[in-house]
Design an enzyme around this catalytic site. Structure first.
Site, short mmCIF file in Angstrom:
data_model
loop_
_atom_site.label_atom_id
_atom_site.label_comp_id
_atom_site.label_asym_id
_atom_site.label_seq_id
_atom_site.Cartn_x
_atom_site.Cartn_y
_atom_site.Cartn_z
N SER A 206 20.44 95.09 38.80
CA SER A 206 19.51 96.01 38.13
C SER A 206 20.17 96.56 36.88
O SER A 206 21.40 96.70 36.82
CB SER A 206 19.16 97.17 39.06
OG SER A 206 18.53 98.20 38.33
N TYR B 126 22.32 103.38 44.55
CA TYR B 126 21.59 102.19 44.10
C TYR B 126 22.37 101.52 42.98
O TYR B 126 22.66 100.31 43.03
CB TYR B 126 20.19 102.60 43.62
CG TYR B 126 19.34 101.44 43.14
CD1 TYR B 126 18.81 100.54 44.06
CD2 TYR B 126 19.09 101.24 41.79
CE1 TYR B 126 18.03 99.46 43.62
CE2 TYR B 126 18.31 100.18 41.35
CZ TYR B 126 17.78 99.30 42.27
OH TYR B 126 17.02 98.24 41.83
N LYS C 35 24.37 97.86 43.05
CA LYS C 35 23.96 96.76 42.16
C LYS C 35 25.11 96.32 41.25
O LYS C 35 25.22 95.15 40.89
CB LYS C 35 22.74 97.19 41.33
CG LYS C 35 21.48 97.41 42.16
CD LYS C 35 21.01 96.11 42.80
CE LYS C 35 19.65 96.21 43.44
NZ LYS C 35 19.19 94.94 44.00
P1 NDP Z 1 9.93 95.68 46.59
O1 NDP Z 1 10.21 96.98 47.25
O2 NDP Z 1 8.56 95.40 46.13
O3 NDP Z 1 10.42 94.48 47.53
C1 NDP Z 1 11.64 94.54 48.18
C2 NDP Z 1 11.77 93.35 49.09
O4 NDP Z 1 13.02 93.48 49.79
C3 NDP Z 1 10.67 93.29 50.10
O5 NDP Z 1 10.21 91.96 50.24
C4 NDP Z 1 11.35 93.73 51.38
O6 NDP Z 1 10.77 93.05 52.49
C5 NDP Z 1 12.78 93.27 51.17
N1 NDP Z 1 13.70 94.03 52.00
C6 NDP Z 1 14.05 95.34 51.90
N2 NDP Z 1 14.89 95.67 52.88
C7 NDP Z 1 15.10 94.56 53.61
C8 NDP Z 1 15.86 94.26 54.77
N3 NDP Z 1 16.59 95.19 55.41
N4 NDP Z 1 15.85 93.01 55.26
C9 NDP Z 1 15.11 92.03 54.65
N5 NDP Z 1 14.37 92.26 53.57
C10 NDP Z 1 14.35 93.51 53.05
O7 NDP Z 1 10.97 95.60 45.40
P2 NDP Z 1 10.97 94.77 44.04
O8 NDP Z 1 10.25 93.51 44.19
O9 NDP Z 1 10.63 95.71 42.96
O10 NDP Z 1 12.55 94.50 43.91
C11 NDP Z 1 13.15 93.27 44.26
C12 NDP Z 1 14.62 93.35 43.84
O11 NDP Z 1 14.69 93.59 42.44
C13 NDP Z 1 15.39 94.49 44.51
O12 NDP Z 1 16.68 94.07 44.82
C14 NDP Z 1 15.42 95.56 43.44
O13 NDP Z 1 16.51 96.42 43.58
C15 NDP Z 1 15.51 94.71 42.18
N6 NDP Z 1 15.07 95.38 40.99
C16 NDP Z 1 13.79 95.86 40.89
C17 NDP Z 1 13.38 96.49 39.74
C18 NDP Z 1 12.01 97.04 39.58
O14 NDP Z 1 11.79 97.79 38.60
N7 NDP Z 1 11.07 96.73 40.44
C19 NDP Z 1 14.31 96.68 38.59
C20 NDP Z 1 15.62 96.14 38.81
C21 NDP Z 1 15.98 95.50 39.96
P3 NDP Z 1 10.36 93.72 53.89
O15 NDP Z 1 9.85 95.09 53.60
O16 NDP Z 1 9.35 92.77 54.43
O17 NDP Z 1 11.62 93.73 54.67
#
Ligand code: NDP
Length: 245
Positions: free
Chosen positions: A136, A149, A153
């Site tokens: 991130s 966080y 990252k």
């Molecule tokens: P979301 O919250 O929409 O999705 C997160 C995903 O991670 C979900 O599919 C969730 O699945 C999965 N997840 C979370 N915890 C677990 C766990 N314990 N085991 C397995 N799966 C897990 O987030 P984004 O799509 O926005 O983010 C995706 C990535 O991008 C993240 O790493 C985030 O930090 C990074 N990011 C996002 C930004 C943004 O602005 N959106 C900016 C920079 C980086 P489930 O709930 O089914 O377990």
């Protein structure tokens, strides 16, 4: 020009958001995709959106070592792995405690270390595989309340660089991506606390506006493909120009 034909790709955190879009894009380019996350219903929804056949889903809580072992035991060698699952926690440093530190690090960092180590030890990475870690832009900033966080990252970027060195002899590449704000459930959760006016003002800091999941997925497709075969150990910023200033 980019193709992922005949590539077997694993995407973590593909039940929604950026991970879902990565899985969809990879399937459109010909890859066979395995998606993991905890929410089975949402994983099924992602599967229904994929092009082509042979895709798999598995309910995996990445903070649980047994779940990771189960995933490993059912895996065939991968040509690409996207370490995308992540959680965010906003808390000033003075309110942190051990369990809150663990909660963020276990998903954002530890799980990726454990998963990649097991993939290596069980020889589940094909020669010339591509590993992509979703870090991130927070890793490079000092925004109040984001300590765990941002630190998790940043740790991911360092880990990816070391892997790049250790895996280069097998032609395996490892890169990380630092997105700015992308419109997903994660950012909706963060914006709940802000007013409409504050949100509009914040987006003005992004010369190209906030990103869409497909913006990140596009870069991931490049890193998964052989077009990026000389790229390893990089951490790439994709933020609509946010860090230009
Ligand atoms: P979301 O919250 O929409 O999705 C997160 C995903 O991670 C979900 O599919 C969730 O699945 C999965 N997840 C979370 N915890 C677990 C766990 N314990 N085991 C397995 N799966 C897990 O987030 P984004 O799509 O926005 O983010 C995706 C990535 O991008 C993240 O790493 C985030 O930090 C990074 N990011 C996002 C930004 C943004 O602005 N959106 C900016 C920079 C980086 P489930 O709930 O089914 O377990």
């Amino acid at each position: 020009m980019i193709t992922l034909q005949d590539k077997n790709i694993l995407v973590t955190g593909a039940s929604q958001g950026i991970g879902r879009e990565i899985a969809i894009s990879a399937s459109k380019l010909g890859a066979t995709v395995t998606i993991v996350g905890r929410n089975v219903e949402k994983l099924q929804e992602t599967i229904s959106l994929l092009s082509g056949n042979g895709h798999k889903m598995q309910a995996v809580d990445l903070s649980n070592a047994t779940d990771i072992d189960e995933l490993i035991s059912q895996s065939l060698p991968y040509d690409g792995v996207i370490f995308n699952a992540g959680i965010v926690e906003y808390l000033p440093v003075k309110f942190l405690n051990e369990s809150k530190i663990d909660a963020v690090f276990s998903v954002n960092f530890d799980s990726n270390v454990v998963l990649s180590q097991k993939l290596i030890k069980k020889k589940l990475l094909n020669k010339k595989a591509s590993l992509v870690f979703i870090s991130s832009i927070s890793s490079k900033l000092g925004v109040g309340g984001t300590a765990m966080y941002a630190a998790s990252k940043a740790a991911l970027i360092s880990f990816s660089k070391v892997l790049a060195t250790e895996l280069a002899p097998q032609g395996i590449r490892s890169n990380s991506i630092c997105p700015g704000i992308v419109k997903t459930a994660m950012t909706e959760q963060a914006s709940d606390a802000a007013s409409e006016e504050e949100l509009k003002k914040a987006e003005l800091e992004y010369p190209l506006g906030y990103g869409e999941p497909s913006d990140v997925a596009g870069l991931v497709m490049y890193l998964l493909s052989d077009m990026s075969k000389w790229m390893t150990g990089s951490d790439l910023i994709i933020d609509g120009g946010f860090t230009l200033k």
